[in-house]
Design a protein around this motif. Structure first.
Motif, PDB file in Angstrom:
ATOM      1  N   TRP A  45      24.869  49.439   2.835  1.00 43.96           N
ATOM      2  CA  TRP A  45      25.776  48.315   3.490  1.00 43.96           C
ATOM      3  C   TRP A  45      26.740  48.784   4.245  1.00 43.96           C
ATOM      4  CZ3 TRP A  45      25.159  50.155  -1.656  1.00 43.96           C
ATOM      5  CH2 TRP A  45      26.545  50.527  -2.179  1.00 43.96           C
ATOM      6  N   LEU A  46      27.423  47.879   5.172  1.00 41.24           N
ATOM      7  CA  LEU A  46      28.535  48.109   6.077  1.00 41.24           C
ATOM      8  C   LEU A  46      29.883  48.044   5.143  1.00 41.24           C
ATOM      9  CD1 LEU A  46      27.743  45.705   8.859  1.00 41.24           C
ATOM     10  CD2 LEU A  46      27.046  47.960   8.689  1.00 41.24           C
ATOM     11  N   SER A  47      30.802  48.883   5.295  1.00 39.14           N
ATOM     12  CA  SER A  47      31.997  49.082   4.419  1.00 39.14           C
ATOM     13  C   SER A  47      33.262  49.152   5.216  1.00 39.14           C
ATOM     14  CB  SER A  47      31.599  50.348   3.593  1.00 39.14           C
ATOM     15  OG  SER A  47      31.739  51.345   4.375  1.00 39.14           O
ATOM     16  N   SER A  48      34.257  48.961   4.252  1.00 43.57           N
ATOM     17  CA  SER A  48      35.501  49.038   4.688  1.00 43.57           C
ATOM     18  C   SER A  48      35.918  48.265   5.879  1.00 43.57           C
ATOM     19  CB  SER A  48      35.810  50.368   5.076  1.00 43.57           C
ATOM     20  OG  SER A  48      35.773  51.292   3.624  1.00 43.57           O
ATOM     21  N   LEU A  51      32.995  46.407   7.665  1.00 44.52           N
ATOM     22  CA  LEU A  51      32.703  44.872   7.082  1.00 44.52           C
ATOM     23  C   LEU A  51      33.490  43.947   7.238  1.00 44.52           C
ATOM     24  CD1 LEU A  51      30.867  43.684   4.898  1.00 44.52           C
ATOM     25  CD2 LEU A  51      32.189  44.479   2.967  1.00 44.52           C
ATOM     26  N   ILE A  52      34.996  44.502   7.434  1.00 42.68           N
ATOM     27  CA  ILE A  52      35.850  43.291   7.835  1.00 42.68           C
ATOM     28  C   ILE A  52      35.590  42.780   9.031  1.00 42.68           C
ATOM     29  CG2 ILE A  52      38.288  43.105   8.522  1.00 42.68           C
ATOM     30  CD1 ILE A  52      39.229  45.058   6.181  1.00 42.68           C
ATOM     31  N   GLY A  53      35.285  43.579   9.909  1.00 46.35           N
ATOM     32  CA  GLY A  53      34.960  43.442  11.255  1.00 46.35           C
ATOM     33  C   GLY A  53      33.659  42.515  11.428  1.00 46.35           C
ATOM     34  N   ALA A  54      32.490  42.752  10.538  1.00 42.50           N
ATOM     35  CA  ALA A  54      31.439  41.811  10.449  1.00 42.50           C
ATOM     36  C   ALA A  54      31.801  40.522  10.036  1.00 42.50           C
ATOM     37  CB  ALA A  54      30.476  42.293   9.572  1.00 42.50           C
ATOM     38  N   ASN A 239      28.064  39.350  -2.089  1.00 45.78           N
ATOM     39  CA  ASN A 239      29.362  38.613  -2.223  1.00 45.78           C
ATOM     40  C   ASN A 239      30.225  39.384  -1.411  1.00 45.78           C
ATOM     41  OD1 ASN A 239      31.745  36.890  -2.629  1.00 45.78           O
ATOM     42  ND2 ASN A 239      31.243  36.737  -4.930  1.00 45.78           N
ATOM     43  N   ALA A 240      30.420  39.510  -0.117  1.00 51.34           N
ATOM     44  CA  ALA A 240      31.250  40.436   0.687  1.00 51.34           C
ATOM     45  C   ALA A 240      32.524  39.935   0.658  1.00 51.34           C
ATOM     46  CB  ALA A 240      30.547  40.350   2.238  1.00 51.34           C
ATOM     47  N   PHE A 248      41.116  44.771  -0.184  1.00 49.61           N
ATOM     48  CA  PHE A 248      42.323  44.674   0.619  1.00 49.61           C
ATOM     49  C   PHE A 248      42.718  43.437   0.447  1.00 49.61           C
ATOM     50  CE2 PHE A 248      38.469  47.030   2.578  1.00 49.61           C
ATOM     51  CZ  PHE A 248      39.184  48.113   2.975  1.00 49.61           C
ATOM     52  N   GLY A 249      42.753  42.461  -0.281  1.00 52.42           N
ATOM     53  CA  GLY A 249      43.541  41.323  -0.344  1.00 52.42           C
ATOM     54  C   GLY A 249      43.011  40.190   0.560  1.00 52.42           C
ATOM     55  N   ASP A 250      43.820  39.585   1.179  1.00 52.30           N
ATOM     56  CA  ASP A 250      43.589  38.782   2.497  1.00 52.30           C
ATOM     57  C   ASP A 250      43.132  39.500   3.664  1.00 52.30           C
ATOM     58  OD1 ASP A 250      42.984  36.326   3.810  1.00 52.30           O
ATOM     59  OD2 ASP A 250      45.370  35.925   4.074  1.00 52.30           O
ATOM     60  N   TYR A 251      41.850  39.733   3.667  1.00 53.19           N
ATOM     61  CA  TYR A 251      41.531  40.375   4.675  1.00 53.19           C
ATOM     62  C   TYR A 251      41.237  39.795   6.147  1.00 53.19           C
ATOM     63  CZ  TYR A 251      36.967  38.543   3.810  1.00 53.19           C
ATOM     64  OH  TYR A 251      35.855  37.413   3.756  1.00 53.19           O
ATOM     65  N   MET A 252      41.136  38.640   6.026  1.00 55.62           N
ATOM     66  CA  MET A 252      41.073  37.591   7.046  1.00 55.62           C
ATOM     67  C   MET A 252      42.551  37.556   7.962  1.00 55.62           C
ATOM     68  SD  MET A 252      38.072  36.693   7.232  1.00 55.62           S
ATOM     69  CE  MET A 252      37.862  35.399   8.553  1.00 55.62           C
ATOM     70  N   GLN A 253      43.571  37.929   7.326  1.00 59.13           N
ATOM     71  CA  GLN A 253      44.944  38.063   8.073  1.00 59.13           C
ATOM     72  C   GLN A 253      44.755  39.280   8.791  1.00 59.13           C
ATOM     73  OE1 GLN A 253      47.469  35.703   7.934  1.00 59.13           O
ATOM     74  NE2 GLN A 253      48.555  36.931   9.262  1.00 59.13           N
TER      75      GLN A 253
END
Length: 271
Positions: A45-48, A51-54, A239-240, A248-253
């Motif tokens: 699986w994509l990670s770190s 995965l945030i980028g995806a 459940n990415a 990472f907490g709020d990775y969308m920020q």
């Protein structure tokens, strides 16, 4: 959101830029590995940051200059067997078996049509130095044990980082690496196996000797699903969102964009 993504692309990795060319080369590597994994039913699986980028950008984080995938150690060991036989000529597997000076406890797949040196200079005596992706094995074991194995490699990294005599330093690094991977880690895995019947293992973390110990949870990773990444549907944890929030907490920020630290020191393309 689409406008924000395009603004970031134009700022950090517009088409034709060195970073965008590197990202597309990493994507080429990943697609080859993905094809081999599918052929042999190897789950990853994509990670770190990948995965945030995806999830946040449907592809690379615009300023990201590496690519990470994870898989359970049993799949990792199978992949290490099949990759040397199935990779195309323009790619090379890099691990301690294929590169005598390589001392990470995870593998890279390298592009032979480029040359890249990182800021940390750990790669200065490695056989393969092309653009790469990281392949990280994951194991079921407690966090305290992972932290313990991190300490067993700390001196090895310090020797290499502070060396003024690389030939002498690599001999010391090889000795520590051999002791860890041939003696200490196998003993620890045997001990875990014997005690797992009494103390069931529930936490997934990086493989022994890998200096990352953030916990993962099987019910957030499996079963895997897919998500768009640079126009390709690639494997991600089931459940990415929960998985990334634990890590990472709020990775969308978005992070502070003036404080980004690149990995790459030098980069050139041969074709």
């Amino acid at each position: 959101m689409m406008m924000e993504k395009e603004i970031l692309r134009q700022r950090f990795n517009p088409d034709g830029s060195m970073l965008r060319r590197q990202q597309m080369r990493m994507l080429d590597i990943l697609l080859e590995v993905d094809k081999i994994c599918k052929k042999h039913d190897i789950k990853y699986w994509l990670s770190s940051g990948t995965l945030i980028g995806a999830l946040r950008h449907d592809g690379f984080i615009p300023w990201d200059d590496d690519l990470d995938i994870e898989m359970m150690r049993s799949d990792y060991l199978r992949l290490m067997e099949v990759l040397p036989k199935e990779l195309p000529d323009w790619l090379a597997l890099q691990n301690d078996k294929t590169d005598p000076n390589y001392f990470y406890c995870y593998a890279k797949v390298r592009d032979r049509r480029s040359r890249m040196l990182e800021q940390n200079r750990y790669d200065r005596m490695w056989k393969e130095q092309g653009i790469y992706i990281d392949i990280l094995p994951m194991e079921l074991h407690p966090i305290w044990l992972q932290k313990l194995t991190e300490k067993t490699i700390g001196h090895m990294y310090k020797i290499w980082r502070t060396s003024t005599d690389d030939a002498k330093a690599i001999k010391s690094v090889r000795r520590i690496f051999w002791l860890n991977n041939s003696v200490l880690y196998p003993c620890l895995r045997t001990l875990l196996h014997l005690t797992s019947f009494i103390f069931p293992l529930k936490t997934i973390t990086s493989g022994m000797g890998i200096p990352f110990h953030n916990p993962r949870y099987a019910d957030e990773i499996f079963p895997l699903t897919t998500h768009d990444f640079e126009g390709h549907q690639l494997p991600v944890p089931g459940n990415a969102d929960a998985h990334l929030r634990h890590l990472f907490g709020d990775y969308m920020q978005l992070p502070e964009l003036t404080k980004l630290a690149p990995h790459v020191g030098e980069l050139e393309f041969y074709e």
